[in-house]
Write a protein that holds these residues in place. Structure first.
Motif, PDB file in Angstrom:
ATOM      1  N   GLU A   1       0.828  -1.207   0.000  1.00  0.00           N
ATOM      2  CA  GLU A   1       0.000   0.000   0.000  1.00  0.00           C
ATOM      3  C   GLU A   1       0.863   1.258   0.000  1.00  0.00           C
ATOM      4  O   GLU A   1       0.531   2.244  -0.653  1.00  0.00           O
ATOM      5  CB  GLU A   1      -0.919  -0.001   1.216  1.00  0.00           C
ATOM      6  N   ARG A   2       1.984   1.223   0.721  1.00  0.00           N
ATOM      7  CA  ARG A   2       2.858   2.401   0.771  1.00  0.00           C
ATOM      8  C   ARG A   2       3.435   2.718  -0.612  1.00  0.00           C
ATOM      9  O   ARG A   2       3.662   3.883  -0.954  1.00  0.00           O
ATOM     10  CB  ARG A   2       3.992   2.188   1.779  1.00  0.00           C
TER      11      ARG A   2
ATOM     12  N   ASP B   1       6.446  -1.664   7.970  1.00  0.00           N
ATOM     13  CA  ASP B   1       5.234  -0.950   8.373  1.00  0.00           C
ATOM     14  C   ASP B   1       3.980  -1.776   8.112  1.00  0.00           C
ATOM     15  O   ASP B   1       3.047  -1.806   8.922  1.00  0.00           O
ATOM     16  CB  ASP B   1       5.129   0.390   7.647  1.00  0.00           C
ATOM     17  N   SER B   2       3.942  -2.441   6.943  1.00  0.00           N
ATOM     18  CA  SER B   2       2.751  -3.212   6.584  1.00  0.00           C
ATOM     19  C   SER B   2       2.545  -4.379   7.537  1.00  0.00           C
ATOM     20  O   SER B   2       1.408  -4.711   7.904  1.00  0.00           O
ATOM     21  CB  SER B   2       2.845  -3.719   5.147  1.00  0.00           C
TER      22      SER B   2
ATOM     23  N   GLN C   1       3.344  -4.472  10.664  1.00  0.00           N
ATOM     24  CA  GLN C   1       2.846  -3.924  11.924  1.00  0.00           C
ATOM     25  C   GLN C   1       1.372  -3.550  11.827  1.00  0.00           C
ATOM     26  O   GLN C   1       0.663  -3.547  12.840  1.00  0.00           O
ATOM     27  CB  GLN C   1       3.681  -2.706  12.324  1.00  0.00           C
ATOM     28  N   SER C   2       0.892  -3.242  10.623  1.00  0.00           N
ATOM     29  CA  SER C   2      -0.514  -2.864  10.455  1.00  0.00           C
ATOM     30  C   SER C   2      -1.433  -4.085  10.358  1.00  0.00           C
ATOM     31  O   SER C   2      -2.648  -3.970  10.523  1.00  0.00           O
ATOM     32  CB  SER C   2      -0.690  -2.011   9.197  1.00  0.00           C
ATOM     33  N   ILE C   3      -0.856  -5.268  10.099  1.00  0.00           N
ATOM     34  CA  ILE C   3      -1.657  -6.473   9.911  1.00  0.00           C
ATOM     35  C   ILE C   3      -1.910  -7.202  11.225  1.00  0.00           C
ATOM     36  O   ILE C   3      -2.993  -7.722  11.463  1.00  0.00           O
ATOM     37  CB  ILE C   3      -0.957  -7.430   8.909  1.00  0.00           C
TER      38      ILE C   3
END
Length: 388
Positions: A172-173, A323-324, A326-328
């Motif tokens: 997504e980033r 980052d991804s 950590q968001s999951i």
């Protein structure tokens, strides 16, 4: 009919990703037959990864293998890719293929396919391209002349917009970066998770030696030299047989000044077979990464996906790459450190409390493997590219 074209990678390169994408496309478009165009040695690795490819129609193509430091060979490789792309596109046009999917293209290949999509593709034909290695577009990325040339070619490919050409983006980033910097419009992007074919977990690993693994190619762009530097600080523990530092993959010649006897590695550039790579990953306990703010900031790391697949807790420097993850999941599957010194101290603690620490991350890996599963990614693809 769907054409699946891998005209750049050979052997085990991207084998895990391509095997997973074949399954994603088959699940997302169940009424479509798939024709695969790839090198024979790459097809063998796909078979090793996924034994049931009986529904896939295979067409062997000639692909020149990668070799760093050989400009002449790279020129031949780009020329060969150019020729193979034209062959696939002409064949797809003659047979009125509805969807042509390119798993990996060089910047030159991106430009060629973009020209075709804009001026030559017939009405109704769709071109789908997965984007990899976009760090050359990062403002703080490599300043090598060849990377600047690649970046210009890629930007020209993006500028050659066409309604029937879309790009698969695996983070997504990265999608946000491409839109924010006006490289692509939102309608040109299909954003999905990095698919992976997960297998049942093996029995618990042996307690000693504790193996810290560098997964994939060791190169300066990944700051892989820091892995060798870190290992040298554990010379005593390595000599005693308590721990092992190992590169699971080829080591590029550019790292020659940094190699030392404290790291186990294969002294050549040939990729490991799928079976050998799997065997080493199953023996490892932790995966170590030294990506910084620019390395793989605009790329989905296959090595990180391998760490998730083999449930290897991730020990890494703080980076956008993670980052991804950590968001999951509520709990990060490992430890992040702001600098190498803190990583060294963290590994010292891990060595003392290995058994308790290693089991702590099991729940996070369950969440991640569900998110990156074939089923979930196929659903994401179907929502953005509805079946005819």
């Amino acid at each position: 009919m769907i054409y699946f074209a891998e005209l750049f990678m050979t052997g085990g390169q991207h084998a895990a990703f391509n095997s997973a994408m074949l399954q994603v496309l088959a699940r997302a478009f169940p009424r479509e037959k798939i024709s695969l165009f790839a090198a024979q040695n790459h097809y063998k690795e796909l078979i090793a990864k996924e034994s049931d490819l009986s529904e896939i129609l295979y067409h062997p193509v000639h692909v020149i293998s990668n070799k760093s430091g050989d400009p002449g060979r790279w020129l031949l490789k780009f020329l060969n890719e150019f020729i193979q792309i034209i062959r696939v596109l002409i064949r797809g046009r003659k047979k009125s293929i509805h969807l042509i999917y390119f798993s990996f293209l060089s910047p030159l290949g991106q430009w060629l396919v973009s020209k075709y999509a804009r001026y030559m593709a017939y009405k109704g034909q769709q071109i789908l391209i997965t984007l990899h290695g976009l760090d050359i577009l990062h403002p703080a990325g490599s300043r090598k002349r060849v990377d600047r040339i690649y970046a210009k070619l890629l930007k020209r490919a993006f500028a050659c917009a066409a309604k029937n050409k879309r790009y698969i983006v695996l983070e997504e980033r990265v999608a946000d970066f491409l839109v924010k910097n006006q490289h692509l419009q939102p309608a040109e992007i299909v954003q999905i998770a990095h698919p992976y074919q997960f297998q049942a977990s093996k029995s618990p690993r042996i307690d000693k030696p504790v193996i810290f693994a560098h997964l994939g190619i060791a190169r300066l762009a990944k700051n892989s030299h820091l892995f060798f530097d870190l290992a040298s600080r554990f010379a005593t523990e390595i000599s005693r047989g308590d721990i092992v530092f190992q590169v699971v993959g080829p080591v590029l010649p550019e790292l020659k000044p940094h190699v030392n006897p404290w790291v186990q590695y294969i002294n050549h550039e040939v990729f490991l077979s799928q079976a050998d790579y799997q065997r080493h990953c199953e023996r490892a306990h932790y995966a170590v990464f030294f990506y910084d703010e620019t390395n793989y900031a605009l790329t989905s790391s296959g090595a990180v996906m391998d760490a998730v697949a083999y449930r290897l807790p991730i020990l890494a420097l703080t980076s956008p790459v993670f980052d991804s993850l950590q968001s999951i999941t509520p709990a990060f599957p490992g430890k992040l450190y702001s600098d190498v010194e803190l990583m060294y101290q963290g590994i010292c603690e891990i060595i003392k409390n290995h058994q308790a620490i290693h089991r702590h991350f099991d729940a996070a890996f369950v969440d991640l493997q569900l998110h990156y599963s074939i089923e979930h990614v196929a659903e994401q693809l179907m929502k953005q590219m509805p079946i005819r």
